[in-house]
Design a protein around this motif. Structure first.
Motif, mmCIF file in Angstrom:
data_model
loop_
_atom_site.group_PDB
_atom_site.id
_atom_site.type_symbol
_atom_site.label_atom_id
_atom_site.label_comp_id
_atom_site.label_asym_id
_atom_site.label_seq_id
_atom_site.Cartn_x
_atom_site.Cartn_y
_atom_site.Cartn_z
ATOM 1 N N TYR A 1 -5.092 -0.636 -6.595
ATOM 2 C CA TYR A 1 -5.980 0.432 -7.055
ATOM 3 C C TYR A 1 -5.210 1.454 -7.887
ATOM 4 N N SER B 1 -4.295 5.354 3.595
ATOM 5 C CA SER B 1 -3.531 4.373 2.839
ATOM 6 C C SER B 1 -4.395 3.781 1.736
ATOM 7 N N ILE B 2 -3.766 3.476 0.615
ATOM 8 C CA ILE B 2 -4.467 2.863 -0.506
ATOM 9 C C ILE B 2 -3.607 1.746 -1.081
ATOM 10 N N GLU B 3 -4.234 0.640 -1.436
ATOM 11 C CA GLU B 3 -3.496 -0.506 -1.958
ATOM 12 C C GLU B 3 -2.955 -0.209 -3.354
ATOM 13 N N SER C 1 -7.611 1.613 2.473
ATOM 14 C CA SER C 1 -7.523 0.497 3.412
ATOM 15 C C SER C 1 -7.432 0.926 4.859
ATOM 16 N N HIS C 2 -7.022 2.179 5.085
ATOM 17 C CA HIS C 2 -6.776 2.585 6.462
ATOM 18 C C HIS C 2 -6.831 4.106 6.556
ATOM 19 N N SER D 1 -11.566 2.017 -2.723
ATOM 20 C CA SER D 1 -11.560 2.065 -1.260
ATOM 21 C C SER D 1 -10.156 2.369 -0.765
ATOM 22 N N ALA E 1 -12.837 2.275 4.630
ATOM 23 C CA ALA E 1 -11.616 2.076 5.413
ATOM 24 C C ALA E 1 -11.906 1.710 6.863
ATOM 25 N N GLU E 2 -10.921 1.102 7.449
ATOM 26 C CA GLU E 2 -10.887 0.937 8.899
ATOM 27 C C GLU E 2 -10.398 2.258 9.496
ATOM 28 N N SER F 1 0.830 -1.204 0.000
ATOM 29 C CA SER F 1 0.000 0.000 0.000
ATOM 30 C C SER F 1 0.860 1.248 0.000
#
Length: 316
Positions: free
Chosen positions: A187, A182-184, A150-151, A148, A170-171, A108
């Motif tokens: 994506y 954060s993004i993977e 991720s965090h 999305s 996100a969490e 990420s």
């Protein structure tokens, strides 16, 4: 403004226009607005609603075509990652509110916001949510995919954040030491599928725009003792006539650029320092505070004292 017009009365919208010194017709015709105007608009809406998620909600309705000045750039890119890299690398074009620290870890990209101007937490959170949700809105339209993150870390006490959770996927972690999202990488590898029209896709990015940026960099380095036009020409090893011609070709003038740098410097001092108007006038190189007051009113439509009273309470 679109969100405000959808949810609030005409009188409240007109009051905001008056506060930021620009009318609706002017706003529709201009390509850029000052970062402080966007910031003030978000704070204005937040104060009206007392909703800590209102900036995220306002950003979620943005469309790619709202980015008209940036479309020639975006039309060049093939992946979402390239678009994001451009946005992060050109804060002067996208109106970034914050310095950022990037790191790649665990598949990420992590984007940490650095509150170098020591903006109060509530206001900074508003800016952060607005940025994340606007990027997600643009990313979804650019790729045709639901994106999305991720965090999301929030450096504020726990509160309800149902909209941000739903919008980002996100969490959310509260009471963090910093604001970060954060993004993977998967994506970021998505192709840009947005159909730019012929004019947007084929329009050349004018060299004049980069030349203006070059002049602005020199002016900011020289501030507050800004060079005259002849002195600027000498710094660039060209004649004053050539400088005037190059700026005219970019639909601007040397005085406009000088005013822009002075205006941004004055606004920064008002919003982030405890200096009085008289002290700011002196720091700006004005020999007469009345001249500074007149110049400031010419720049944004309000005298500095009014702007000070209007905006400083938002930083408390």
């Amino acid at each position: 403004m679109s969100y405000l017009k959808l949810h609030f009365t005409h009188e409240l919208v007109e009051q905001l226009y008056a506060d930021i010194g620009i009318g609706e017709a002017e706003l529709m015709l201009t390509q850029y607005v000052y970062v402080w105007q966007v910031d003030y608009a978000m704070s204005y809406i937040r104060n009206l609603t007392q909703d800590p998620e209102v900036a995220a909600k306002a950003a979620s309705i943005y469309k790619v075509n709202d980015l008209e000045p940036l479309l020639p750039y975006l039309a060049q890119f093939t992946t979402l990652g390239e678009c994001l890299q451009f946005a992060i690398s050109h804060p002067e074009l996208v109106g970034s509110f914050s310095d950022t620290l990037l790191r790649n870890h665990g598949g990420s990209l992590h984007v940490r916001w650095l509150n170098t101007n020591r903006v109060d937490t509530e206001r900074y959170s508003c800016q952060f949510q607005h940025s994340v949700c606007s990027l997600l809105a643009f990313a979804k339209e650019l790729t045709g995919e639901a994106i999305s993150v991720s965090h999301i870390a929030l450096a504020e006490p726990y509160r309800a954040a149902n909209f941000l959770t739903l919008q980002s996927g996100a969490e959310l972690v509260f009471d963090a030491e910093f604001f970060e999202w954060s993004i993977e990488h998967r994506y970021l590898a998505l192709p840009v599928t947005f159909q730019f029209d012929d004019e947007q896709g084929e329009r050349c990015i004018e060299n004049s725009r980069s030349y203006i940026a070059e002049v602005l960099v020199i002016l900011r380095q020289q501030a507050p003792e800004l060079p005259s036009m002849e002195e600027m020409a000498e710094l660039q090893n060209i004649s004053g006539r050539t400088l005037r011609r190059k700026l005219a070709a970019a639909n601007t003038s040397y005085q406009k650029l000088v005013d822009q740098v002075r205006c941004q410097m004055a606004i920064d001092l008002i919003l982030t320092s405890d200096y009085s108007i008289d002290e700011i006038s002196y720091l700006m190189g004005f020999g007469d505070v009345s001249h500074f007051r007149q110049s400031f009113k010419h720049w944004i439509g309000h005298p500095p004292g009014h702007f000070h009273r209007l905006n400083r309470p938002l930083t408390n």
